[in-house]
Scaffold this motif. Sequence first.
Motif, PDB file in Angstrom:
ATOM      1  N   ALA A  29      -4.202  -7.294 -17.329  1.00 56.61           N
ATOM      2  CA  ALA A  29      -3.510  -7.065 -16.058  1.00 56.61           C
ATOM      3  C   ALA A  29      -3.757  -5.639 -15.570  1.00 56.61           C
ATOM      4  CB  ALA A  29      -2.011  -7.331 -16.214  1.00 56.61           C
ATOM      5  N   ALA A  30      -3.670  -4.663 -16.455  1.00 55.14           N
ATOM      6  CA  ALA A  30      -3.907  -3.266 -16.067  1.00 55.14           C
ATOM      7  C   ALA A  30      -5.335  -3.094 -15.543  1.00 55.14           C
ATOM      8  CB  ALA A  30      -3.645  -2.338 -17.250  1.00 55.14           C
ATOM      9  N   TYR A  31      -6.284  -3.726 -16.205  1.00 52.64           N
ATOM     10  CA  TYR A  31      -7.679  -3.640 -15.763  1.00 52.64           C
ATOM     11  C   TYR A  31      -7.855  -4.247 -14.370  1.00 52.64           C
ATOM     12  CZ  TYR A  31     -12.614  -4.688 -15.331  1.00 52.64           C
ATOM     13  OH  TYR A  31     -13.895  -4.794 -14.851  1.00 52.64           O
ATOM     14  N   LEU A  32      -7.338  -5.450 -14.160  1.00 52.18           N
ATOM     15  CA  LEU A  32      -7.488  -6.108 -12.861  1.00 52.18           C
ATOM     16  C   LEU A  32      -6.809  -5.323 -11.746  1.00 52.18           C
ATOM     17  CD1 LEU A  32      -7.002  -9.803 -13.975  1.00 52.18           C
ATOM     18  CD2 LEU A  32      -9.105  -8.780 -13.071  1.00 52.18           C
ATOM     19  N   ILE A  33      -5.642  -4.798 -12.024  1.00 45.66           N
ATOM     20  CA  ILE A  33      -4.925  -4.003 -11.021  1.00 45.66           C
ATOM     21  C   ILE A  33      -5.717  -2.737 -10.688  1.00 45.66           C
ATOM     22  CG2 ILE A  33      -2.839  -2.632 -10.619  1.00 45.66           C
ATOM     23  CD1 ILE A  33      -1.367  -4.859 -12.330  1.00 45.66           C
ATOM     24  N   SER A  34      -6.282  -2.075 -11.696  1.00 44.39           N
ATOM     25  CA  SER A  34      -7.045  -0.845 -11.442  1.00 44.39           C
ATOM     26  C   SER A  34      -8.344  -1.156 -10.700  1.00 44.39           C
ATOM     27  CB  SER A  34      -7.324  -0.081 -12.735  1.00 44.39           C
ATOM     28  OG  SER A  34      -8.250  -0.773 -13.541  1.00 44.39           O
ATOM     29  N   GLU A  35      -8.992  -2.273 -11.014  1.00 40.94           N
ATOM     30  CA  GLU A  35     -10.217  -2.658 -10.300  1.00 40.94           C
ATOM     31  C   GLU A  35      -9.917  -2.979  -8.843  1.00 40.94           C
ATOM     32  OE1 GLU A  35     -13.601  -2.634 -11.411  1.00 40.94           O
ATOM     33  OE2 GLU A  35     -12.495  -1.363 -12.816  1.00 40.94           O
ATOM     34  N   ARG A  36      -8.805  -3.648  -8.600  1.00 42.47           N
ATOM     35  CA  ARG A  36      -8.398  -3.934  -7.223  1.00 42.47           C
ATOM     36  C   ARG A  36      -8.159  -2.635  -6.466  1.00 42.47           C
ATOM     37  NH1 ARG A  36      -2.956  -4.991  -4.649  1.00 42.47           N
ATOM     38  NH2 ARG A  36      -3.502  -5.978  -2.667  1.00 42.47           N
ATOM     39  N   ALA A  37      -7.489  -1.690  -7.095  1.00 44.47           N
ATOM     40  CA  ALA A  37      -7.213  -0.409  -6.449  1.00 44.47           C
ATOM     41  C   ALA A  37      -8.508   0.304  -6.074  1.00 44.47           C
ATOM     42  CB  ALA A  37      -6.356   0.475  -7.354  1.00 44.47           C
ATOM     43  N   LYS A  38      -9.521   0.226  -6.946  1.00 46.00           N
ATOM     44  CA  LYS A  38     -10.816   0.846  -6.648  1.00 46.00           C
ATOM     45  C   LYS A  38     -11.470   0.181  -5.436  1.00 46.00           C
ATOM     46  CE  LYS A  38     -11.813   1.981 -11.457  1.00 46.00           C
ATOM     47  NZ  LYS A  38     -12.650   1.617 -12.622  1.00 46.00           N
ATOM     48  N   VAL A  39     -11.428  -1.133  -5.369  1.00 45.07           N
ATOM     49  CA  VAL A  39     -12.016  -1.861  -4.237  1.00 45.07           C
ATOM     50  C   VAL A  39     -11.306  -1.468  -2.948  1.00 45.07           C
ATOM     51  CG1 VAL A  39     -12.291  -4.160  -3.201  1.00 45.07           C
ATOM     52  CG2 VAL A  39     -12.866  -3.809  -5.611  1.00 45.07           C
ATOM     53  N   LEU A  40      -9.980  -1.452  -2.981  1.00 46.08           N
ATOM     54  CA  LEU A  40      -9.228  -1.096  -1.780  1.00 46.08           C
ATOM     55  C   LEU A  40      -9.499   0.357  -1.369  1.00 46.08           C
ATOM     56  CD1 LEU A  40      -5.811  -2.884  -2.429  1.00 46.08           C
ATOM     57  CD2 LEU A  40      -7.702  -3.639  -0.958  1.00 46.08           C
ATOM     58  N   ALA A  41      -9.588   1.251  -2.334  1.00 45.69           N
ATOM     59  CA  ALA A  41      -9.869   2.657  -2.021  1.00 45.69           C
ATOM     60  C   ALA A  41     -11.262   2.805  -1.413  1.00 45.69           C
ATOM     61  CB  ALA A  41      -9.734   3.513  -3.278  1.00 45.69           C
ATOM     62  N   ALA A  42     -12.234   2.086  -1.956  1.00 40.97           N
ATOM     63  CA  ALA A  42     -13.596   2.143  -1.425  1.00 40.97           C
ATOM     64  C   ALA A  42     -13.659   1.619   0.008  1.00 40.97           C
ATOM     65  CB  ALA A  42     -14.552   1.353  -2.316  1.00 40.97           C
ATOM     66  N   ARG A  43     -12.806   0.658   0.315  1.00 40.94           N
ATOM     67  CA  ARG A  43     -12.740   0.113   1.670  1.00 40.94           C
ATOM     68  C   ARG A  43     -11.939   1.013   2.604  1.00 40.94           C
ATOM     69  NH1 ARG A  43     -10.588  -6.008   0.655  1.00 40.94           N
ATOM     70  NH2 ARG A  43     -12.379  -6.774  -0.516  1.00 40.94           N
ATOM     71  N   GLY A  44     -11.185   1.945   2.016  1.00 39.09           N
ATOM     72  CA  GLY A  44     -10.258   2.742   2.813  1.00 39.09           C
ATOM     73  C   GLY A  44      -9.100   1.882   3.295  1.00 39.09           C
ATOM     74  N   ASP A  45      -8.750   0.913   2.453  1.00 45.57           N
ATOM     75  CA  ASP A  45      -7.775  -0.114   2.822  1.00 45.57           C
ATOM     76  C   ASP A  45      -6.613  -0.074   1.845  1.00 45.57           C
ATOM     77  OD1 ASP A  45      -6.469  -2.424   3.648  1.00 45.57           O
ATOM     78  OD2 ASP A  45      -8.051  -3.775   2.991  1.00 45.57           O
ATOM     79  N   ASP A  46      -5.420   0.006   2.365  1.00 48.70           N
ATOM     80  CA  ASP A  46      -4.240  -0.123   1.512  1.00 48.70           C
ATOM     81  C   ASP A  46      -3.406  -1.308   1.977  1.00 48.70           C
ATOM     82  OD1 ASP A  46      -3.208   0.887   3.848  1.00 48.70           O
ATOM     83  OD2 ASP A  46      -2.081   2.505   2.893  1.00 48.70           O
ATOM     84  N   THR A  47      -4.085  -2.294   2.577  1.00 48.72           N
ATOM     85  CA  THR A  47      -3.422  -3.477   3.116  1.00 48.72           C
ATOM     86  C   THR A  47      -2.789  -4.285   2.007  1.00 48.72           C
ATOM     87  OG1 THR A  47      -5.048  -3.597   4.866  1.00 48.72           O
ATOM     88  CG2 THR A  47      -3.766  -5.571   4.466  1.00 48.72           C
ATOM     89  N   ASP A  48      -1.553  -4.667   2.223  1.00 49.79           N
ATOM     90  CA  ASP A  48      -0.877  -5.561   1.299  1.00 49.79           C
ATOM     91  C   ASP A  48      -1.096  -6.991   1.758  1.00 49.79           C
ATOM     92  OD1 ASP A  48       0.353  -3.709  -0.473  1.00 49.79           O
ATOM     93  OD2 ASP A  48       1.720  -3.178   1.153  1.00 49.79           O
ATOM     94  N   ALA A  49      -0.859  -7.929   0.879  1.00 45.20           N
ATOM     95  CA  ALA A  49      -1.029  -9.347   1.203  1.00 45.20           C
ATOM     96  C   ALA A  49      -0.220  -9.728   2.424  1.00 45.20           C
ATOM     97  CB  ALA A  49      -0.612 -10.206   0.008  1.00 45.20           C
ATOM     98  N   GLU A  50       0.957  -9.134   2.564  1.00 46.88           N
ATOM     99  CA  GLU A  50       1.836  -9.466   3.670  1.00 46.88           C
ATOM    100  C   GLU A  50       1.161  -9.181   5.012  1.00 46.88           C
ATOM    101  OE1 GLU A  50       6.459  -8.664   4.499  1.00 46.88           O
ATOM    102  OE2 GLU A  50       5.274  -6.872   4.107  1.00 46.88           O
ATOM    103  N   ASP A  51       0.284  -8.182   5.054  1.00 49.59           N
ATOM    104  CA  ASP A  51      -0.339  -7.779   6.293  1.00 49.59           C
ATOM    105  C   ASP A  51      -1.554  -8.623   6.655  1.00 49.59           C
ATOM    106  OD1 ASP A  51       1.503  -5.683   6.462  1.00 49.59           O
ATOM    107  OD2 ASP A  51       0.211  -4.372   5.254  1.00 49.59           O
ATOM    108  N   THR A  52      -2.037  -9.474   5.774  1.00 50.26           N
ATOM    109  CA  THR A  52      -3.263 -10.218   6.053  1.00 50.26           C
ATOM    110  C   THR A  52      -3.020 -11.428   6.926  1.00 50.26           C
ATOM    111  OG1 THR A  52      -3.058 -11.690   4.150  1.00 50.26           O
ATOM    112  CG2 THR A  52      -4.202  -9.575   3.795  1.00 50.26           C
ATOM    113  N   GLY A  53      -1.772 -11.863   7.055  1.00 50.21           N
ATOM    114  CA  GLY A  53      -1.490 -13.054   7.828  1.00 50.21           C
ATOM    115  C   GLY A  53      -1.882 -14.327   7.108  1.00 50.21           C
TER     116      GLY A  53
END
Length: 183
Positions: free
Chosen positions: A152-176
């Motif tokens: 879980a820690a690995y997946l969460i950290s990998e997701r954070a890297k992807v979002l940071a690379a995108r310049g995106d801090d969008t939460d699921a709630e914001d995706t519609g």
Amino acid sequence: MSKGSDFGLLLVRVGVGAVCVAHGAQKLFGSFGGYGIKGTGGWFESVGFVPGERNAIAAGLAEAGGGALLALGLASGPAGAAVAGNMTVASTTHTGFFNTGGGYELPATLGLVGAAVAAGGPGRYSLDALTGDALNKPWMRAFALVAAAASAAYLISERAKVLAARGDDTDAEDTGDPHATDA
């Protein structure tokens, strides 16, 4: 533990296990109004879990497989840990606590039950009890909980890297996306 307590634990295991199986079937097969691997994979990618389809398969298997084993009370340590780890990751795609606002209360509750069964055992009304805990040894429970937490820690950290690379801090709630309440 009393027979009443064991019966209560059976009800909790079966109820939570069934919910997890249904959530996994949504991801894997598109059952119960779900989007299947392709649709869920697309949503997973949109919230930073790349590659999406591989993550959808892993999440679906953890939910459906872990939920089925949890309900049966078989390999309860690994099954509960799989549910707990998956729900920990799922909770990171939610905003706030209450599900009505896109919050993490549902995955948190499912994960807590999974962790509790993994740590405490399934009770006497289980296949583990029937088999003498052949697939639920104390070392298996401990190993599974540590492995689930690390995964879980690995997946969460990998997701954070992807979002940071995108310049995106969008939460699921914001995706519609309708998956916003079911990561």
